[in-house]
Write an enzyme that holds these catalytic residues in place. Structure first.
Site, PDB file in Angstrom:
ATOM      1  N   GLU A  89      30.355  22.593 -56.177  1.00  0.00           N
ATOM      2  CA  GLU A  89      29.675  21.314 -56.420  1.00  0.00           C
ATOM      3  C   GLU A  89      29.146  21.251 -57.846  1.00  0.00           C
ATOM      4  OE1 GLU A  89      28.024  21.355 -51.845  1.00  0.00           O
ATOM      5  OE2 GLU A  89      26.673  20.656 -53.416  1.00  0.00           O
ATOM      6  N   CYS A 323      22.266  21.500 -52.350  1.00  0.00           N
ATOM      7  CA  CYS A 323      23.172  22.527 -52.874  1.00  0.00           C
ATOM      8  C   CYS A 323      23.964  23.193 -51.756  1.00  0.00           C
ATOM      9  CB  CYS A 323      22.351  23.555 -53.638  1.00  0.00           C
ATOM     10  SG  CYS A 323      23.308  24.961 -54.155  1.00  0.00           S
TER      11      CYS A 323
END
Ligand code: SF4
Length: 346
Positions: A89, A323
């Site tokens: 990511e 996250c």
């Protein structure tokens, strides 16, 4: 592929250091390799010019944007597919920043983090770190790069430092706008002062109590909060830039008066800034986000006691993607789009 492999490839074609710099500069700035103020035919050796189209393809193949998830705060979370099918990511931050991942998974195992649950899967190479920045630059200008995505940069130090050097020397990113974020590893304090680019440092503190920190960050190096702040202070003085201490605010865990006293004891008079970030609740994990009012009160209290405190929301709060979450959901069911949760209007 590491950046040094690319440098070697170019040298083998007869490129001199200036030629190598030129190619790397174009890449990290997300510009075509054949563009630039001077035409390649006036500047680059023939063998290098002839190799540029294949090289461009090779670099493009390192990663692609698999999905984009805009948040209400101007940020956007990106799921990046790497060449071997692994995903990481990146987050486009408001005000021309990008947050990049340095590992697929992470070995530190922070109890409140989705990435920490899967352990370390593999390192992200220096070229893949640059790819995340270059992809971000195809969407927005980037003037700041923070290493706060998936992974612990200290556990992939060679690749991260190689990427930092290229971003700082050729990538048009101010050295203090490169932020190395770590739970605190002695190797970081030895290595960072030595490079030609000295990034700013963010240290994940989260608590002033050593035994709680050992529980929350079970595989972080066994530095006490006092030792961590001492090392941080030395780097801050040496680099002439304040340390950013990160504090993920967890309801009923590290938001009480004892911790506030601990923060003042540790950070008063230090060349430092405290970033207080209310936890982004994740359904599968047993931690809660305190109310924004409570977080604001804590920040005000610390300010009054002489601690420079910034209350921040983690970027893309409203996207179901703290996250590691985008990756986890894409792995769980690749056919389902990632859900967008609206932020409660607090
Ligand atoms: S918070 Fe950072 S260091 Fe901790 S497990 Fe998650 S990615 Fe690793």
């Amino acid at each position: 592929m590491r950046i040094q492999d690319l440098q070697q490839q170019l040298s083998d074609l007869g490129a001199k250091p200036l030629h190598v710099q030129r190619v790397l500069r174009q890449w990290v700035r997300a510009l075509p390799l054949t563009a630039g103020r001077r035409r390649p035919e006036d500047f680059l050796p023939l063998a290098v010019r002839e190799a540029l189209p294949a090289l461009e393809q090779q670099l493009q193949a390192l990663g692609r944007i698999q999905s984009q998830h805009p948040g209400e705060d101007g940020s956007a979370r990106l799921l990046i597919a790497l060449q071997d099918g692994m995903t990481v990511e990146s987050v486009l931050l408001p005000r021309e920043g990008v947050c990049v991942s340095s590992q697929v998974g992470c070995a530190v195992g922070c109890q409140f983090c989705m990435t920490g649950r899967e352990g370390l899967i593999r390192q992200v190479s220096s070229a893949e770190i640059i790819t995340q920045v270059a992809l971000a630059r195809t969407l927005r200008p980037v003037k700041k790069v923070v290493f706060m995505g998936m992974g612990e940069p200290a556990h992939n130090l060679d690749n991260v430092m190689e990427a930092i050097e290229l971003l700082g020397l050729q990538g048009n990113i101010g050295h203090k706008n490169l932020v190395f974020s770590t739970v605190g590893d002695p190797r970081v304090f030895e290595r960072l002062p030595l490079g030609p680019v000295k990034p700013a440092l963010a240290l994940s503190l989260h608590t002033s109590r050593a035994e709680l920190r050992e529980r929350l960050l079970p595989r972080a190096p066994r530095l006490t909060p006092e030792e961590l702040v001492e090392l941080g202070e030395q780097y801050a003085r040496a680099s002439a830039y304040p340390i950013q201490y990160q504090w993920t605010l967890l309801e009923g865990v590290n938001d009480g008066p004892e911790e506030m006293d601990g923060i003042v004891r540790l950070l008063k008079g230090k060349y430092a800034l405290l970033n207080m970030i209310p936890y982004n609740s994740i359904p599968d994990l047993p931690f809660q986000r305190p109310s924004w009012d409570k977080a604001r009160e804590i920040a005000r209290h610390l300010h009054q006691r002489g601690i420079l405190t910034k209350l921040r929301d983690s970027a893309g709060q409203d996207v179901d993607g703290g996250c590691g979450q985008l990756r986890a959901r894409a792995l769980a069911d690749p056919s389902q789009p990632i859900q967008i949760r609206r932020k409660p209007s607090a």
